[in-house]
Design a protein around this motif. Sequence first.
Motif, PDB file in Angstrom:
ATOM      1  N   GLU A  32      58.867   4.125   8.963  1.00 27.05           N
ATOM      2  CA  GLU A  32      58.759   3.693  10.576  1.00 27.05           C
ATOM      3  C   GLU A  32      58.893   3.850  10.663  1.00 27.05           C
ATOM      4  OE1 GLU A  32      57.849  -0.782   9.840  1.00 27.05           O
ATOM      5  OE2 GLU A  32      59.080  -0.703   8.250  1.00 27.05           O
ATOM      6  N   LYS A  33      58.141   5.351  11.635  1.00 27.81           N
ATOM      7  CA  LYS A  33      58.537   5.958  12.743  1.00 27.81           C
ATOM      8  C   LYS A  33      58.839   5.663  14.291  1.00 27.81           C
ATOM      9  CE  LYS A  33      57.792  10.155  15.364  1.00 27.81           C
ATOM     10  NZ  LYS A  33      57.086  10.855  15.907  1.00 27.81           N
ATOM     11  N   GLN A  34      57.800   4.398  14.745  1.00 29.33           N
ATOM     12  CA  GLN A  34      57.663   3.872  15.764  1.00 29.33           C
ATOM     13  C   GLN A  34      59.088   2.641  16.155  1.00 29.33           C
ATOM     14  OE1 GLN A  34      55.902   4.213  18.287  1.00 29.33           O
ATOM     15  NE2 GLN A  34      54.843   5.491  17.218  1.00 29.33           N
ATOM     16  N   GLN A  35      59.416   2.780  14.850  1.00 27.61           N
ATOM     17  CA  GLN A  35      60.323   0.890  14.930  1.00 27.61           C
ATOM     18  C   GLN A  35      61.519   1.848  14.346  1.00 27.61           C
ATOM     19  OE1 GLN A  35      58.078   0.480  12.980  1.00 27.61           O
ATOM     20  NE2 GLN A  35      57.141  -1.229  14.271  1.00 27.61           N
TER      21      GLN A  35
END
Length: 87
Positions: A32-35
């Motif tokens: 999960e790149k965003q988190q």
Amino acid sequence: MVMRINLDCNSCCRKMRRNILNMKEIEKHLIEKQQNRVSICGRFKPSDVAIKLRKKMNRRVEILEIEELTTHYEAQHEHSIINHYKY
């Protein structure tokens, strides 16, 4: 196991994915790149995997959550043993 690792760009995500796929003990993964989170499943020692990823990625790795999962067969076997000795 859920880890937090700083994934700045797409090339960092590709490098992380490549490193995870090269580890034979990891069966499933989710990045999960965003988190800035990486979730992995498999039969492994969490500290060993975190140390390997830290060395390969040259970034700090923080273990957020470790969950031990039992397979369906093991859970069913434990249940039958409990019922067997119930009076």
